[in-house]
Enzyme design. Sequence first.
Site, mmCIF file in Angstrom:
data_model
loop_
_atom_site.group_PDB
_atom_site.id
_atom_site.type_symbol
_atom_site.label_atom_id
_atom_site.label_comp_id
_atom_site.label_asym_id
_atom_site.label_seq_id
_atom_site.Cartn_x
_atom_site.Cartn_y
_atom_site.Cartn_z
ATOM 1 N N ASN A 1 0.636 -1.081 -0.202
ATOM 2 C CA ASN A 1 0.132 -0.053 -0.095
ATOM 3 C C ASN A 1 1.120 1.254 0.095
ATOM 4 O OD1 ASN A 1 -1.706 2.101 0.431
ATOM 5 N ND2 ASN A 1 -2.406 1.444 2.667
ATOM 6 N N LYS B 1 0.034 4.221 -0.203
ATOM 7 C CA LYS B 1 -0.483 5.335 0.189
ATOM 8 C C LYS B 1 -0.244 6.628 -0.639
ATOM 9 C CE LYS B 1 -0.179 3.173 4.684
ATOM 10 N NZ LYS B 1 -0.071 3.321 6.107
ATOM 11 N N HIS C 1 -9.458 1.235 4.503
ATOM 12 C CA HIS C 1 -8.240 1.399 5.501
ATOM 13 C C HIS C 1 -8.517 2.466 6.521
ATOM 14 C CE1 HIS C 1 -4.176 2.675 6.504
ATOM 15 N NE2 HIS C 1 -3.652 1.579 5.720
ATOM 16 N N GLU D 1 -6.852 4.785 7.518
ATOM 17 C CA GLU D 1 -6.681 6.108 7.324
ATOM 18 C C GLU D 1 -7.869 6.775 6.579
ATOM 19 O OE1 GLU D 1 -2.886 5.609 5.441
ATOM 20 O OE2 GLU D 1 -1.923 5.112 7.355
ATOM 21 N N GLU E 1 -5.300 -4.889 10.216
ATOM 22 C CA GLU E 1 -4.310 -3.833 10.310
ATOM 23 C C GLU E 1 -4.671 -3.133 11.811
ATOM 24 O OE1 GLU E 1 -2.334 -2.722 6.728
ATOM 25 O OE2 GLU E 1 -4.143 -1.179 7.078
ATOM 26 N N GLY F 1 2.606 2.384 10.797
ATOM 27 C CA GLY F 1 3.471 3.493 10.601
ATOM 28 C C GLY F 1 4.011 3.831 11.947
ATOM 29 N N SER G 1 3.464 -2.039 10.188
ATOM 30 C CA SER G 1 4.959 -2.089 10.425
ATOM 31 C C SER G 1 5.487 -3.580 10.083
ATOM 32 C CB SER G 1 5.201 -1.965 11.803
ATOM 33 O OG SER G 1 4.874 -0.460 12.121
HETATM 34 P P1 13P Z 1 3.231 0.536 7.527
HETATM 35 O O1 13P Z 1 3.613 -0.889 6.919
HETATM 36 O O2 13P Z 1 3.757 1.595 7.032
HETATM 37 O O3 13P Z 1 3.078 0.426 9.044
HETATM 38 O O4 13P Z 1 1.608 0.692 7.118
HETATM 39 C C1 13P Z 1 0.629 -0.553 7.251
HETATM 40 C C2 13P Z 1 -0.630 -0.111 6.178
HETATM 41 O O5 13P Z 1 -1.205 0.803 6.823
HETATM 42 C C3 13P Z 1 -0.661 -0.968 5.217
HETATM 43 O O6 13P Z 1 -1.856 -0.604 4.601
#
Ligand code: 13P
Length: 248
Positions: free
Chosen positions: A9, A11, A94, A96, A166, A172, A212
């Site tokens: 992903n 982002k 997601h 976010e 997740e 992150g 992560s």
């Molecule tokens: P990270 O791997 O940067 O923690 O992000 C995970 C994520 O949100 C994947 O959709």
Amino acid sequence: MRQTVVAGNWKMNKTPAQTTELINELKPLVAESANKCIVCVPFTSLANAIEACKGSNIEVGAQNMYFEESGAYTGEIAPSMLTEMGVKYVIIGHSERRQYFAETDETVNKKVIKAFEHGLVPIICVGESLEQREQGITVELVSMQTKIALLGLSAEQVKKTIIAYEPIWAIGTGKTATSDQAQEVCKAIRDTVADVFGKDAADEVIVQYGGSVNAGNSKELFAKEDIDGGLVGGASLKAQDFSVIVNS
Ligand code: 13P
């Protein structure tokens, strides 16, 4: 036997030109992988990603879509706009998007249904906040998110679905869930699918872990019985690191 599926992903990262560059770097590194490799890139990078992935074993996904066919929805993208380009997967719900763009379990469900109407495979994200984990409601919450997201689907559709667990506190932050914590919740998701759609659907649905994931922890996570790969953020932006995860 379920296939291991690793999706990046990206982002809000990478311009179209940077997308081509990263995929060209990644292609030879994952060419021999037995696992499925997907890159979910920004809308503006989809055309470059599809072109760059041609003839390779990397597939392309989007990070969102709207649940209407067309119309006055400024700034949104319809499912047919994705499929016409050759997009196969779409991340839905997601954390976010839930946090910053007011997505709810109900809009997630509408998008999941619409994705299937167009032959897109949804990668549905579920997961708890740190507060919810500390309250001890993780399994209940994630199970409910899963049930609502899948409402109205057939067992055959659920078999093709990817669900990504997740935990929000692991995204992150560099704080990965332990493989036991991740396994516990991924198993709960599979059990929920079994309760609602039956054992065959539960045996086939892909359940990923995300939060992560990196080149150092992916192997242990993906070795767990109910973890069928990962949804990878930061580490998917580095070809070398992502290829190690894909090849786990
Ligand atoms: P990270 O791997 O940067 O923690 O992000 C995970 C994520 O949100 C994947 O959709």
